[in-house]
Design a protein around this motif. Structure first.
Motif, PDB file in Angstrom:
ATOM      1  N   PHE A 407       0.844  -1.203   0.000  1.00 33.71           N
ATOM      2  CA  PHE A 407       0.000   0.000   0.000  1.00 33.71           C
ATOM      3  C   PHE A 407       0.884   1.260   0.000  1.00 33.71           C
ATOM      4  CE2 PHE A 407      -2.796   3.166   2.049  1.00 33.71           C
ATOM      5  CZ  PHE A 407      -3.896   3.062   1.211  1.00 33.71           C
ATOM      6  N   ILE A 408       1.940   1.232   0.814  1.00 33.02           N
ATOM      7  CA  ILE A 408       2.862   2.383   0.859  1.00 33.02           C
ATOM      8  C   ILE A 408       3.493   2.583  -0.525  1.00 33.02           C
ATOM      9  CG2 ILE A 408       5.025   3.262   1.859  1.00 33.02           C
ATOM     10  CD1 ILE A 408       4.324   1.700   4.438  1.00 33.02           C
ATOM     11  N   GLU A 409       3.944   1.495  -1.116  1.00 29.17           N
ATOM     12  CA  GLU A 409       4.590   1.592  -2.442  1.00 29.17           C
ATOM     13  C   GLU A 409       3.615   2.148  -3.480  1.00 29.17           C
ATOM     14  OE1 GLU A 409       5.903  -2.513  -2.878  1.00 29.17           O
ATOM     15  OE2 GLU A 409       7.978  -1.829  -2.629  1.00 29.17           O
ATOM     16  N   ASP A 410       2.382   1.611  -3.483  1.00 28.87           N
ATOM     17  CA  ASP A 410       1.402   2.056  -4.481  1.00 28.87           C
ATOM     18  C   ASP A 410       1.066   3.533  -4.299  1.00 28.87           C
ATOM     19  OD1 ASP A 410       1.365  -0.452  -5.454  1.00 28.87           O
ATOM     20  OD2 ASP A 410      -0.550  -1.043  -4.544  1.00 28.87           O
ATOM     21  N   GLN A 411       0.949   3.938  -3.048  1.00 28.96           N
ATOM     22  CA  GLN A 411       0.561   5.326  -2.760  1.00 28.96           C
ATOM     23  C   GLN A 411       1.699   6.312  -3.014  1.00 28.96           C
ATOM     24  OE1 GLN A 411      -2.193   6.980  -0.965  1.00 28.96           O
ATOM     25  NE2 GLN A 411      -3.478   5.310  -1.679  1.00 28.96           N
ATOM     26  N   CYS A 412       2.934   5.819  -2.926  1.00 26.24           N
ATOM     27  CA  CYS A 412       4.082   6.744  -2.987  1.00 26.24           C
ATOM     28  C   CYS A 412       4.887   6.636  -4.277  1.00 26.24           C
ATOM     29  CB  CYS A 412       5.008   6.520  -1.794  1.00 26.24           C
ATOM     30  SG  CYS A 412       4.211   6.899  -0.246  1.00 26.24           S
ATOM     31  N   GLY A 413       4.755   5.541  -4.977  1.00 27.32           N
ATOM     32  CA  GLY A 413       5.450   5.408  -6.254  1.00 27.32           C
ATOM     33  C   GLY A 413       6.941   5.150  -6.157  1.00 27.32           C
ATOM     34  N   VAL A 414       7.441   4.756  -4.986  1.00 30.44           N
ATOM     35  CA  VAL A 414       8.843   4.321  -4.894  1.00 30.44           C
ATOM     36  C   VAL A 414       8.884   2.969  -4.179  1.00 30.44           C
ATOM     37  CG1 VAL A 414       9.974   6.599  -4.902  1.00 30.44           C
ATOM     38  CG2 VAL A 414       9.278   5.586  -2.759  1.00 30.44           C
ATOM     39  N   PRO A 415       9.887   2.141  -4.499  1.00 32.30           N
ATOM     40  CA  PRO A 415       9.926   0.818  -3.882  1.00 32.30           C
ATOM     41  C   PRO A 415      10.393   0.850  -2.425  1.00 32.30           C
ATOM     42  CG  PRO A 415      11.815   1.135  -5.347  1.00 32.30           C
ATOM     43  CD  PRO A 415      10.965   2.353  -5.481  1.00 32.30           C
ATOM     44  N   VAL A 416       9.846  -0.076  -1.648  1.00 34.05           N
ATOM     45  CA  VAL A 416      10.367  -0.324  -0.301  1.00 34.05           C
ATOM     46  C   VAL A 416      11.406  -1.421  -0.467  1.00 34.05           C
ATOM     47  CG1 VAL A 416       9.798  -1.278   1.976  1.00 34.05           C
ATOM     48  CG2 VAL A 416       8.204   0.297   0.845  1.00 34.05           C
ATOM     49  N   ARG A 417      12.641  -1.132  -0.129  1.00 36.63           N
ATOM     50  CA  ARG A 417      13.711  -2.126  -0.336  1.00 36.63           C
ATOM     51  C   ARG A 417      13.982  -2.957   0.908  1.00 36.63           C
ATOM     52  NH1 ARG A 417      13.935  -2.590  -5.419  1.00 36.63           N
ATOM     53  NH2 ARG A 417      14.780  -0.886  -6.653  1.00 36.63           N
ATOM     54  N   MET A 418      13.840  -2.317   2.071  1.00 35.53           N
ATOM     55  CA  MET A 418      14.139  -3.043   3.306  1.00 35.53           C
ATOM     56  C   MET A 418      13.144  -2.662   4.393  1.00 35.53           C
ATOM     57  SD  MET A 418      18.165  -3.200   3.823  1.00 35.53           S
ATOM     58  CE  MET A 418      19.252  -4.012   2.703  1.00 35.53           C
ATOM     59  N   ILE A 419      12.995  -3.591   5.332  1.00 38.72           N
ATOM     60  CA  ILE A 419      12.048  -3.389   6.434  1.00 38.72           C
ATOM     61  C   ILE A 419      12.732  -3.901   7.687  1.00 38.72           C
ATOM     62  CG2 ILE A 419       9.760  -4.045   7.332  1.00 38.72           C
ATOM     63  CD1 ILE A 419       9.565  -4.934   4.068  1.00 38.72           C
ATOM     64  N   SER A 420      12.723  -3.127   8.760  1.00 42.50           N
ATOM     65  CA  SER A 420      13.318  -3.668   9.989  1.00 42.50           C
ATOM     66  C   SER A 420      12.219  -4.096  10.945  1.00 42.50           C
ATOM     67  CB  SER A 420      14.300  -2.688  10.616  1.00 42.50           C
ATOM     68  OG  SER A 420      13.635  -1.543  11.067  1.00 42.50           O
ATOM     69  N   VAL A 421      12.524  -5.152  11.697  1.00 42.45           N
ATOM     70  CA  VAL A 421      11.523  -5.763  12.583  1.00 42.45           C
ATOM     71  C   VAL A 421      12.021  -5.830  14.027  1.00 42.45           C
ATOM     72  CG1 VAL A 421      10.368  -7.091  10.773  1.00 42.45           C
ATOM     73  CG2 VAL A 421      12.382  -8.061  11.897  1.00 42.45           C
ATOM     74  N   GLY A 422      13.057  -5.071  14.326  1.00 50.44           N
ATOM     75  CA  GLY A 422      13.624  -5.007  15.670  1.00 50.44           C
ATOM     76  C   GLY A 422      14.809  -4.071  15.616  1.00 50.44           C
ATOM     77  N   PRO A 423      15.287  -3.598  16.769  1.00 50.72           N
ATOM     78  CA  PRO A 423      16.386  -2.627  16.746  1.00 50.72           C
ATOM     79  C   PRO A 423      17.735  -3.232  16.373  1.00 50.72           C
ATOM     80  CG  PRO A 423      15.708  -3.105  19.009  1.00 50.72           C
ATOM     81  CD  PRO A 423      14.744  -3.820  18.121  1.00 50.72           C
ATOM     82  N   GLU A 424      17.881  -4.518  16.539  1.00 46.40           N
ATOM     83  CA  GLU A 424      19.194  -5.147  16.363  1.00 46.40           C
ATOM     84  C   GLU A 424      19.631  -5.128  14.894  1.00 46.40           C
ATOM     85  OE1 GLU A 424      22.638  -7.335  16.602  1.00 46.40           O
ATOM     86  OE2 GLU A 424      20.970  -8.167  15.441  1.00 46.40           O
ATOM     87  N   ARG A 425      20.941  -4.983  14.698  1.00 44.98           N
ATOM     88  CA  ARG A 425      21.516  -4.868  13.352  1.00 44.98           C
ATOM     89  C   ARG A 425      20.930  -5.873  12.361  1.00 44.98           C
ATOM     90  NH1 ARG A 425      28.014  -5.164  12.993  1.00 44.98           N
ATOM     91  NH2 ARG A 425      28.036  -2.904  13.021  1.00 44.98           N
ATOM     92  N   MET A 426      20.792  -7.141  12.777  1.00 38.84           N
ATOM     93  CA  MET A 426      20.377  -8.193  11.846  1.00 38.84           C
ATOM     94  C   MET A 426      18.857  -8.329  11.698  1.00 38.84           C
ATOM     95  SD  MET A 426      23.349  -8.813  11.139  1.00 38.84           S
ATOM     96  CE  MET A 426      23.101 -10.013   9.863  1.00 38.84           C
TER      97      MET A 426
END
Ligand code: GDP
Ligand code: IMO
Ligand code: MG
Length: 432
Positions: A407-426
């Motif tokens: 939804f974010i991509e469609d509304q904004c017209g740029v790709p989401v390349r990465m998503i973080s799911v916690g504060p840790e580096r990995m």
């Protein structure tokens, strides 16, 4: 892709530190180009939490060279403390790998006092600054009376300049704010003690950055604050005093215009803000606590620099589209996706309403007067209950979480390349 830029698309604290830490593994130089120790960038490596205010977040990688650009305002006491903190954590800090521009501005204790006094005097119109002296230091820069890092290299003349500075600042503090002022000689002695320690690190940085780019080495530029705190494009006057957008990289590092590989827009999966100013999608009810947390976790929404609870609200795509436009963002990095788990429905602001009219884009620059006239128009997306924390593959995300990203991509017209799911580096999911 030699020059890469990481910018915050919201009101700061989007998670730029963790993004820069991740991306700078491939970089040769990591550079900060604006702001000062109003920034608080968190990098979490296993159990170890680094809170960086002035030194670029990529500096923790042993092979990275750190650059503090001329667009910055630097408080020597904070910088020395940060260098000591890093050394104690086993990070090598030496003039061979850390460079401070000789044309950056200096913050003094008088700037900090003035910052507090000025903001307090605004009463109900307070900005809620971080109190780090940022505004007064940039005012001195624009007034052409600011002290610059290069002046530390000539101690006799520097001492004389400090004397002038503190005398003038004391006068202002006394006359305008009924403040007794600082003990000039004592403050100079203490200030010079720290400033001297920076001498070996100070140089002209433009050529260093340029020659890296000429050799095809990656230079990663890390913005401080966020697009909506930009002095010109942000929610003026509730902004900081520097250029927080991608455009500031060139002037802030003393670089000529050159091709940019990518501009990564760091976006929290919801919206936060510290300090005063408009916030169309702000929440005050139970959902606010769900997004903010109570302060029991290190990632809860309490300021990295000031400890103040952050204001929270739903993701605002009108403002995100605006940030993408002004920065020339080529890809998005969505952070704190894990925090949305457990919400039945997630409203996302897709437009604004003012009277009978609906706006998908802002008609005016996003200043306070403009933003205050709008109420958000929401689209409700389905939530998910699964905990995303341990997920490392995009296809493992529950369908509603993938729909949220799409939804974010469609509304904004740029790709989401990465998503973080916690504060840790990995704790990152790459989306191909
Ligand atoms: P910055 O100023 O943009 O670098 O962001 P801050 O470091 O001030 O604030 C971001 C906060 O969120 C820090 O406490 C980070 O450790 C934390 N954080 C970053 N990414 C994530 C994430 O994906 N999930 C969670 N739970 N916390 C995150
Ligand atoms: P990072 O880099 C969030 C806010 C202050 C205040 C306004 C002006 O960690 O994202 P200032 O002290 O700059 O004159 O304050 O800007 N502010 C930030 N908010 N993150 C930051 O930095 C900020 N730096 C300044 O809260 O509203
Ligand atoms: Mg921060």
């Amino acid at each position: 892709m030699p020059l890469e830029i990481v910018v915050g698309t919201q009101w700061g604290d989007e998670g730029k530190g963790r993004v820069v830490d991740l991306l700078s593994e491939q970089a040769y130089i990591s550079a900060r180009y604006n702001g000062g120790d109003n920034a608080g960038h968190t990098v979490t490596i296993v159990e170890k939490i680094f809170k960086l205010h002035l030194i670029p977040s990529g500096f923790i990688h042993p092979k990275n060279i750190g650059v503090l650009g001329n667009g910055m305002v630097i408080n020597p006491a904070t910088l020395v403390e940060e260098m000591e903190m890093l050394k104690a954590a086993g990070v090598a800090v030496s003039p061979e790998r850390l460079f401070i521009s000789d044309a950056a501005q200096l913050i003094t204790p008088a700037h900090r006092l003035l910052d507090g006094a000025q903001d307090a005097a605004l009463g109900k119109s307070q900005i809620g600054t971080t109190g780090r002296g940022i505004g007064p230091a940039y005012v001195d820069k624009a007034a052409r009376r600011g002290l610059r890092t290069g002046e530390i290299l000539d101690l006799d003349s520097f001492k004389h300049r400090l004397e002038e500075h503190f005398t003038v600042m004391n006068h202002t503090l006394r006359v305008l704010y009924d403040h007794p002022g600082l003990d000039v000689q004592k403050t100079i002695t203490e200030y010079m003690e720290k400033a001297i320690l920076l001498q070996p690190y100070i140089r002209r940085i433009g050529p260093l950055v340029k020659s890296a780019l000429d050799k095809g080495q990656t230079v990663l530029s890390e913005a401080a604050q966020g697009t909506l705190l930009d002095l010109e494009q942000g929610s003026y006057p509730f902004v900081t005093s520097s250029c927080t957008t991608a455009a500031g990289v060139f002037s802030g590092l003393g670089l000529g215009i050159c091709p940019v590989g990518r501009v990564v827009g760091v976006t929290k999966s919801f919206q936060t803000r510290v300090g005063a100013g408009p916030f169309p999608t702000e929440l005050f009810d139970g959902d606010a606590i769900a997004l903010r947390g109570t302060g029991s976790n290190p990632w809860d929404e309490f300021g990295t620099t000031t400890g103040r609870p952050r204001r929270v609200g739903w993701l605002d795509l009108v403002l995100l589209r605006y940030a993408i436009e002004i920065n020339g963002i080529t890809e998005l990095f969505i952070t704190k996706m894990d925090i949305l788990s457990g919400l039945k429905e997630i409203p996302v602001c897709v437009a604004y309403r003012s009277g009978a009219k609906t706006f998908a884009e802002l008609e005016r620059t996003a200043d306070a007067a403009s933003l205050e006239q709008y109420t958000p128009v929401y689209q409700n997306l389905t939530g998910w209950s699964e905990n995303l924390r341990e997920m490392r593959m995009y296809q493992d995300f529950p369908v509603p979480a993938r729909d949220y990203i799409r939804f974010i991509e469609d509304q904004c017209g740029v790709p989401v390349r990465m998503i973080s799911v916690g504060p840790e580096r990995m704790a990152v999911v790459e989306k191909r």
